[in-house]
Design a protein around this motif. Sequence first.
Motif, PDB file in Angstrom:
ATOM      1  N   ARG A   1      -2.478   2.958   8.961  1.00 18.23           N
ATOM      2  CA  ARG A   1      -2.010   3.854   7.903  1.00 18.23           C
ATOM      3  C   ARG A   1      -0.484   3.825   7.902  1.00 18.23           C
ATOM      4  O   ARG A   1       0.145   3.479   8.906  1.00 18.23           O
ATOM      5  N   SER A   2       0.092   4.189   6.754  1.00 13.28           N
ATOM      6  CA  SER A   2       1.536   4.202   6.638  1.00 13.28           C
ATOM      7  C   SER A   2       2.125   5.309   7.499  1.00 13.28           C
ATOM      8  O   SER A   2       1.606   6.419   7.559  1.00 13.28           O
ATOM      9  N   GLN A   3       3.246   4.978   8.146  1.00 12.68           N
ATOM     10  CA  GLN A   3       3.927   5.987   8.955  1.00 12.68           C
ATOM     11  C   GLN A   3       4.748   6.930   8.087  1.00 12.68           C
ATOM     12  O   GLN A   3       4.963   8.082   8.456  1.00 12.68           O
ATOM     13  N   PHE A   4       5.166   6.462   6.903  1.00  6.74           N
ATOM     14  CA  PHE A   4       6.031   7.254   6.030  1.00  6.74           C
ATOM     15  C   PHE A   4       5.377   7.432   4.658  1.00  6.74           C
ATOM     16  O   PHE A   4       4.521   6.630   4.258  1.00  6.74           O
ATOM     17  N   PRO A   5       5.796   8.442   3.907  1.00 10.32           N
ATOM     18  CA  PRO A   5       5.171   8.708   2.608  1.00 10.32           C
ATOM     19  C   PRO A   5       5.302   7.575   1.593  1.00 10.32           C
ATOM     20  O   PRO A   5       4.471   7.436   0.699  1.00 10.32           O
ATOM     21  N   GLY A   6       6.324   6.754   1.700  1.00  2.00           N
ATOM     22  CA  GLY A   6       6.538   5.704   0.713  1.00  2.00           C
ATOM     23  C   GLY A   6       5.618   4.513   0.815  1.00  2.00           C
ATOM     24  O   GLY A   6       5.660   3.610  -0.016  1.00  2.00           O
TER      25      GLY A   6
ATOM     26  N   PHE B   1       0.838  -1.196   0.000  1.00  2.00           N
ATOM     27  CA  PHE B   1       0.000   0.000   0.000  1.00  2.00           C
ATOM     28  C   PHE B   1       0.874   1.248   0.000  1.00  2.00           C
ATOM     29  O   PHE B   1       1.894   1.302   0.705  1.00  2.00           O
ATOM     30  N   THR B   2       0.460   2.245  -0.773  1.00  4.38           N
ATOM     31  CA  THR B   2       1.177   3.516  -0.805  1.00  4.38           C
ATOM     32  C   THR B   2       0.511   4.542   0.093  1.00  4.38           C
ATOM     33  O   THR B   2       1.144   5.109   0.987  1.00  4.38           O
ATOM     34  N   ASP B   3      -0.774   4.795  -0.126  1.00  5.09           N
ATOM     35  CA  ASP B   3      -1.450   5.819   0.669  1.00  5.09           C
ATOM     36  C   ASP B   3      -2.794   5.342   1.213  1.00  5.09           C
ATOM     37  O   ASP B   3      -3.625   6.156   1.616  1.00  5.09           O
ATOM     38  N   HIS B   4      -3.005   4.047   1.233  1.00  7.42           N
ATOM     39  CA  HIS B   4      -4.263   3.533   1.756  1.00  7.42           C
ATOM     40  C   HIS B   4      -4.335   3.731   3.273  1.00  7.42           C
ATOM     41  O   HIS B   4      -3.348   3.539   3.988  1.00  7.42           O
ATOM     42  N   VAL B   5      -5.510   4.105   3.751  1.00  7.92           N
ATOM     43  CA  VAL B   5      -5.762   4.257   5.180  1.00  7.92           C
ATOM     44  C   VAL B   5      -6.913   3.336   5.559  1.00  7.92           C
ATOM     45  O   VAL B   5      -8.017   3.439   5.014  1.00  7.92           O
ATOM     46  N   TYR B   6      -6.638   2.410   6.472  1.00  7.71           N
ATOM     47  CA  TYR B   6      -7.687   1.518   6.950  1.00  7.71           C
ATOM     48  C   TYR B   6      -8.605   2.280   7.916  1.00  7.71           C
ATOM     49  O   TYR B   6      -8.132   2.878   8.888  1.00  7.71           O
ATOM     50  N   PRO B   7      -9.907   2.251   7.718  1.00  5.45           N
ATOM     51  CA  PRO B   7     -10.806   2.782   8.746  1.00  5.45           C
ATOM     52  C   PRO B   7     -10.866   1.809   9.924  1.00  5.45           C
ATOM     53  O   PRO B   7     -10.438   0.647   9.812  1.00  5.45           O
ATOM     54  N   ALA B   8     -11.386   2.262  11.026  1.00  2.86           N
ATOM     55  CA  ALA B   8     -11.533   1.379  12.191  1.00  2.86           C
ATOM     56  C   ALA B   8     -12.429   0.197  11.824  1.00  2.86           C
ATOM     57  O   ALA B   8     -13.485   0.359  11.207  1.00  2.86           O
ATOM     58  N   HIS B   9     -11.982  -1.006  12.198  1.00  5.54           N
ATOM     59  CA  HIS B   9     -12.737  -2.212  11.874  1.00  5.54           C
ATOM     60  C   HIS B   9     -12.304  -3.323  12.827  1.00  5.54           C
ATOM     61  O   HIS B   9     -11.371  -3.146  13.616  1.00  5.54           O
TER      62      HIS B   9
END
Length: 262
Positions: A74-79, A23-31
């Motif tokens: 979510r990713s901690q870094f931009p990459g 994943f590059t910029d995907h953010v998981y919602p709470a689940h």
Amino acid sequence: MAADVVAWRPAVPGLTEVFHARFTDHVYPAHTHDAWTLLLVDDGAVRYDLDRHPHGASAAAVTLLPPGVPHDGRSQFPGGFRKRVLYLEPATLGEERVGRAVDRPAFADPVLRDRVSRLHAALTPATEDLEAASRLAFVVERLGRHLDRAVTPPDPVRDDRVADRLRDLLDARLVEGLPLEAAAADLGVSATHLVRAFTRRHGLPPHRYLTGRRVDRARRLLLAGMPPADVAQAVGFHDQAHLTRHFRRMLATTPAAYARSA
């Protein structure tokens, strides 16, 4: 949004899904999940909240998220990040350990990480059932010890009677194979005890013994003139490619070339 996802359900008791993703910029919602989530981060790092408490996952640790507890990610870094996930049936670790996993969801344990990684490697489309079940048993054993705060070296196992009985069962079920948990239950021991006893007694783990016996039988059938595709099914491999992979590993040649040499 860039993502690269591969998922499958292995035919291994205790596992509900294997999930590999980049994943590059995907953010998981709470689940939540109805299974234990066993996570390896291979590249990058992940920030997540578990039960409203912040945590991080990186390549330095193995992360275990319990069933039924809300979390995001979510990713901690931009990459971005790359991860491998196993989903374990709730009973593999038990409901009584959920609270302990909430309190401590990460383990900086190189031995555990190596075991989980080797389990992933065994979970190919042509999964070696006995190998995967053996590796899963050792992963679950070590996870349980972490959750119980009792990570200690296992006691030496010497149980020649059980080891020889398992060898006899494997010889008798060469083609169809033998479910590890069923064999352990029949012999009255745990799966890890069974594998350790066999390995100590016979010098290699049960799944390697079984593969070697299958290759031996394949050699005889090939020299008798049976086509490689038929040999694969006759000795218990998934298909000809599966036979070829192990045959080449054992003999540095293909089944077809071996047969032609006669």
